[in-house]
Write a protein that holds these residues in place. Sequence first.
Motif, PDB file in Angstrom:
ATOM      1  N   ILE A 112      40.349  69.702  67.993  1.00  0.00           N
ATOM      2  CA  ILE A 112      41.467  68.788  67.784  1.00  0.00           C
ATOM      3  C   ILE A 112      41.190  68.039  66.484  1.00  0.00           C
ATOM      4  O   ILE A 112      40.152  67.393  66.351  1.00  0.00           O
TER       5      ILE A 112
ATOM      6  N   ARG B 193      51.696  64.054  75.655  1.00  0.00           N
ATOM      7  CA  ARG B 193      50.760  63.760  74.566  1.00  0.00           C
ATOM      8  C   ARG B 193      50.874  64.870  73.541  1.00  0.00           C
ATOM      9  O   ARG B 193      50.842  66.055  73.892  1.00  0.00           O
TER      10      ARG B 193
ATOM     11  N   ALA C 139      41.107  67.002  76.888  1.00  0.00           N
ATOM     12  CA  ALA C 139      41.822  67.902  75.974  1.00  0.00           C
ATOM     13  C   ALA C 139      40.854  68.543  74.980  1.00  0.00           C
ATOM     14  O   ALA C 139      40.914  69.753  74.744  1.00  0.00           O
ATOM     15  N   SER C 140      39.954  67.753  74.421  1.00  0.00           N
ATOM     16  CA  SER C 140      38.988  68.270  73.449  1.00  0.00           C
ATOM     17  C   SER C 140      38.089  69.325  74.072  1.00  0.00           C
ATOM     18  O   SER C 140      37.807  70.352  73.452  1.00  0.00           O
TER      19      SER C 140
ATOM     20  N   PHE D   8      49.237  66.341  69.883  1.00  0.00           N
ATOM     21  CA  PHE D   8      48.078  66.267  68.992  1.00  0.00           C
ATOM     22  C   PHE D   8      48.014  67.548  68.171  1.00  0.00           C
ATOM     23  O   PHE D   8      48.781  68.485  68.406  1.00  0.00           O
TER      24      PHE D   8
ATOM     25  N   SER E 143      43.430  62.632  78.901  1.00  0.00           N
ATOM     26  CA  SER E 143      42.394  61.988  78.096  1.00  0.00           C
ATOM     27  C   SER E 143      42.017  62.870  76.907  1.00  0.00           C
ATOM     28  O   SER E 143      42.103  64.105  76.983  1.00  0.00           O
ATOM     29  N   GLN E 144      41.613  62.227  75.840  1.00  0.00           N
ATOM     30  CA  GLN E 144      41.186  62.967  74.656  1.00  0.00           C
ATOM     31  C   GLN E 144      39.967  63.822  74.990  1.00  0.00           C
ATOM     32  O   GLN E 144      39.843  64.950  74.531  1.00  0.00           O
ATOM     33  N   GLU E 145      39.088  63.290  75.808  1.00  0.00           N
ATOM     34  CA  GLU E 145      37.877  64.024  76.188  1.00  0.00           C
ATOM     35  C   GLU E 145      38.217  65.330  76.917  1.00  0.00           C
ATOM     36  O   GLU E 145      37.678  66.385  76.609  1.00  0.00           O
TER      37      GLU E 145
ATOM     38  N   ASP F 268      43.621  65.957  65.018  1.00  0.00           N
ATOM     39  CA  ASP F 268      44.389  64.719  64.946  1.00  0.00           C
ATOM     40  C   ASP F 268      44.821  64.330  66.362  1.00  0.00           C
ATOM     41  O   ASP F 268      45.499  65.101  67.041  1.00  0.00           O
ATOM     42  N   TRP F 269      44.399  63.137  66.787  1.00  0.00           N
ATOM     43  CA  TRP F 269      44.769  62.587  68.097  1.00  0.00           C
ATOM     44  C   TRP F 269      45.438  61.250  67.843  1.00  0.00           C
ATOM     45  O   TRP F 269      44.791  60.199  67.842  1.00  0.00           O
TER      46      TRP F 269
END
Length: 72
Positions: free
Chosen positions: A66, A4, A55-56, A6, A51-53, A68-69
Amino acid sequence: MPTRTFTVSGMTCQHCVASVTEELQELPEVTDVDVALDTGRVTVTSETELSQEAASSAVREAGYTISDWPAQ
């Protein structure tokens, strides 16, 4: 292994890179982190889809966000 990429905003030095790298590497599924300071692009390789969660949360813990995802 899924990868991934970002963008993280606010990084200005190698200490910033080290902080973001360290926090992301603490996630149990993460196997590799590559951070490009000049662009803010972060590429994470993990055993399962990151997951975006997650990573954030890790990036926030380092003091950054973050910005830009991209959809994959």
